[in-house]
Design a protein around this motif. Structure first.
Motif, PDB file in Angstrom:
ATOM      1  N   ALA A  70       0.844  -1.199   0.000  1.00 37.59           N
ATOM      2  CA  ALA A  70       0.000   0.000   0.000  1.00 37.59           C
ATOM      3  C   ALA A  70       0.880   1.251   0.000  1.00 37.59           C
ATOM      4  CB  ALA A  70      -0.918   0.005   1.213  1.00 37.59           C
ATOM      5  N   MET A  71       0.750   2.052  -1.049  1.00 38.45           N
ATOM      6  CA  MET A  71       1.541   3.282  -1.156  1.00 38.45           C
ATOM      7  C   MET A  71       1.079   4.290  -0.110  1.00 38.45           C
ATOM      8  SD  MET A  71       1.710   3.937  -5.252  1.00 38.45           S
ATOM      9  CE  MET A  71      -0.062   3.763  -5.493  1.00 38.45           C
ATOM     10  N   LYS A  72       2.017   4.972   0.492  1.00 38.84           N
ATOM     11  CA  LYS A  72       1.736   6.082   1.406  1.00 38.84           C
ATOM     12  C   LYS A  72       2.179   7.348   0.673  1.00 38.84           C
ATOM     13  CE  LYS A  72       0.676   3.145   4.589  1.00 38.84           C
ATOM     14  NZ  LYS A  72      -0.705   2.766   4.724  1.00 38.84           N
ATOM     15  N   ILE A  73       1.226   8.232   0.415  1.00 41.16           N
ATOM     16  CA  ILE A  73       1.529   9.432  -0.367  1.00 41.16           C
ATOM     17  C   ILE A  73       1.249  10.661   0.470  1.00 41.16           C
ATOM     18  CG2 ILE A  73       1.099  10.679  -2.508  1.00 41.16           C
ATOM     19  CD1 ILE A  73      -0.045   8.069  -3.655  1.00 41.16           C
ATOM     20  N   GLN A  74       2.210  11.571   0.504  1.00 41.73           N
ATOM     21  CA  GLN A  74       2.012  12.807   1.251  1.00 41.73           C
ATOM     22  C   GLN A  74       2.564  13.992   0.481  1.00 41.73           C
ATOM     23  OE1 GLN A  74       4.720  12.951   4.819  1.00 41.73           O
ATOM     24  NE2 GLN A  74       4.800  10.764   4.397  1.00 41.73           N
ATOM     25  N   MET A  75       1.914  15.129   0.687  1.00 40.53           N
ATOM     26  CA  MET A  75       2.343  16.373   0.065  1.00 40.53           C
ATOM     27  C   MET A  75       3.563  16.883   0.823  1.00 40.53           C
ATOM     28  SD  MET A  75       1.375  18.593  -2.359  1.00 40.53           S
ATOM     29  CE  MET A  75      -0.379  18.448  -2.553  1.00 40.53           C
ATOM     30  N   VAL A  76       4.547  17.346   0.069  1.00 38.96           N
ATOM     31  CA  VAL A  76       5.745  17.908   0.666  1.00 38.96           C
ATOM     32  C   VAL A  76       5.616  19.422   0.610  1.00 38.96           C
ATOM     33  CG1 VAL A  76       8.263  18.003   0.503  1.00 38.96           C
ATOM     34  CG2 VAL A  76       7.065  15.922  -0.114  1.00 38.96           C
ATOM     35  N   SER A  77       6.229  20.120   1.549  1.00 40.93           N
ATOM     36  CA  SER A  77       6.115  21.581   1.598  1.00 40.93           C
ATOM     37  C   SER A  77       6.520  22.198   0.275  1.00 40.93           C
ATOM     38  CB  SER A  77       6.983  22.144   2.718  1.00 40.93           C
ATOM     39  OG  SER A  77       8.345  22.034   2.366  1.00 40.93           O
ATOM     40  N   ASP A  78       6.106  23.427   0.084  1.00 43.50           N
ATOM     41  CA  ASP A  78       6.356  24.104  -1.183  1.00 43.50           C
ATOM     42  C   ASP A  78       7.801  24.549  -1.349  1.00 43.50           C
ATOM     43  OD1 ASP A  78       6.434  26.109   0.654  1.00 43.50           O
ATOM     44  OD2 ASP A  78       4.795  27.283  -0.187  1.00 43.50           O
ATOM     45  N   GLY A  79       8.663  24.154  -0.449  1.00 45.75           N
ATOM     46  CA  GLY A  79      10.079  24.475  -0.583  1.00 45.75           C
ATOM     47  C   GLY A  79      10.478  25.774   0.091  1.00 45.75           C
ATOM     48  N   VAL A  80       9.534  26.505   0.681  1.00 51.21           N
ATOM     49  CA  VAL A  80       9.863  27.741   1.367  1.00 51.21           C
ATOM     50  C   VAL A  80      10.387  27.378   2.750  1.00 51.21           C
ATOM     51  CG1 VAL A  80       8.992  29.916   2.278  1.00 51.21           C
ATOM     52  CG2 VAL A  80       8.096  29.008   0.122  1.00 51.21           C
ATOM     53  N   LEU A  81      11.646  27.668   2.990  1.00 51.56           N
ATOM     54  CA  LEU A  81      12.268  27.331   4.258  1.00 51.56           C
ATOM     55  C   LEU A  81      12.336  28.555   5.146  1.00 51.56           C
ATOM     56  CD1 LEU A  81      15.247  25.213   2.904  1.00 51.56           C
ATOM     57  CD2 LEU A  81      13.129  24.382   3.901  1.00 51.56           C
ATOM     58  N   PRO A  82      12.243  28.362   6.457  1.00 56.07           N
ATOM     59  CA  PRO A  82      12.381  29.507   7.352  1.00 56.07           C
ATOM     60  C   PRO A  82      13.801  30.058   7.265  1.00 56.07           C
ATOM     61  CG  PRO A  82      12.214  27.464   8.598  1.00 56.07           C
ATOM     62  CD  PRO A  82      11.995  27.128   7.158  1.00 56.07           C
ATOM     63  N   SER A  83      13.950  31.330   7.561  1.00 54.05           N
ATOM     64  CA  SER A  83      15.268  31.946   7.485  1.00 54.05           C
ATOM     65  C   SER A  83      16.190  31.326   8.530  1.00 54.05           C
ATOM     66  CB  SER A  83      15.161  33.449   7.710  1.00 54.05           C
ATOM     67  OG  SER A  83      14.806  33.686   9.056  1.00 54.05           O
ATOM     68  N   VAL A  84      17.482  31.462   8.310  1.00 58.67           N
ATOM     69  CA  VAL A  84      18.455  30.921   9.251  1.00 58.67           C
ATOM     70  C   VAL A  84      18.292  31.599  10.604  1.00 58.67           C
ATOM     71  CG1 VAL A  84      20.925  30.720   9.736  1.00 58.67           C
ATOM     72  CG2 VAL A  84      20.078  30.320   7.433  1.00 58.67           C
ATOM     73  N   ALA A  85      18.065  32.893  10.613  1.00 55.88           N
ATOM     74  CA  ALA A  85      17.925  33.628  11.871  1.00 55.88           C
ATOM     75  C   ALA A  85      16.771  33.085  12.709  1.00 55.88           C
ATOM     76  CB  ALA A  85      17.716  35.114  11.595  1.00 55.88           C
ATOM     77  N   SER A  86      15.670  32.697  12.079  1.00 58.82           N
ATOM     78  CA  SER A  86      14.517  32.200  12.836  1.00 58.82           C
ATOM     79  C   SER A  86      14.766  30.809  13.403  1.00 58.82           C
ATOM     80  CB  SER A  86      13.270  32.203  11.956  1.00 58.82           C
ATOM     81  OG  SER A  86      13.370  31.205  10.960  1.00 58.82           O
ATOM     82  N   ARG A  87      15.766  30.114  12.871  1.00 57.32           N
ATOM     83  CA  ARG A  87      16.054  28.758  13.337  1.00 57.32           C
ATOM     84  C   ARG A  87      17.143  28.718  14.403  1.00 57.32           C
ATOM     85  NH1 ARG A  87      17.141  27.090   7.546  1.00 57.32           N
ATOM     86  NH2 ARG A  87      18.999  26.231   8.490  1.00 57.32           N
ATOM     87  N   LEU A  88      17.837  29.825  14.641  1.00 56.64           N
ATOM     88  CA  LEU A  88      18.980  29.821  15.549  1.00 56.64           C
ATOM     89  C   LEU A  88      18.641  29.400  16.962  1.00 56.64           C
ATOM     90  CD1 LEU A  88      21.017  32.954  14.467  1.00 56.64           C
ATOM     91  CD2 LEU A  88      21.640  30.553  14.230  1.00 56.64           C
TER      92      LEU A  88
END
Length: 151
Positions: A70-88
């Protein structure tokens, strides 16, 4: 519309994925993921021209068996990544254990769902390409198993 398809049979190839999902619209990319030795990882990436086509594919094929899985299919994010500063200031998971392979570590064998390379039927090691068993071989194996279970 980018999809991640998982739980694929290891015999599924790029052409199978393209053929299966082509009915939903133009495909930009359809590839099966492989490890360094060229073995299928049982996952694929499908990128459609439009998100709507990807949604249609999920609705039709999520949890539908392909070659018995049984295939498991999921949508992947649109590729917009949070900025580096917001991840620090955000911690990224728990403490890491350096390549020990113990639970929580990231060493070889730490993911029980992936299995262990080089084991299983045939004992094919790294880089070995074992031919799939024939129908007759599988039937004989099943008959032998059933005979053992009856006694």
């Amino acid at each position: 519309g980018k999809l991640l398809v998982s739980n694929l049979d290891f015999g599924v190839v790029d052409a199978d994925v393209k053929e299966l999902f082509a009915e939903f619209g133009r495909i930009k990319k359809a590839v099966v993921h492989h490890d360094r030795s060229g073995c299928s990882m049982g996952t694929a990436e499908v990128i459609f021209d439009s998100r709507d086509n990807a949604v249609k594919a999920i609705k039709k094929y999520n949890n539908v068996p392909l070659d018995g899985r049984a295939m498991k299919i999921q949508m992947v994010s649109d590729g917009v990544l949070p900025s580096v500063a917001s991840r620090l200031s955000q911690p990224r998971g728990g403490a890491r254990i350096a390549n020990t392979g113990q639970q929580g570590g990231h060493g070889r064998g730490s993911n029980p769902a992936r299995g262990v390379r080089g084991t299983g039927r045939g004992g094919a090691g790294r880089g070995a390409k074992a031919a799939p068993p024939s129908k007759d071989d599988l039937d004989a194996e099943m008959d032998a198993y059933n005979a053992r279970m009856e006694t």
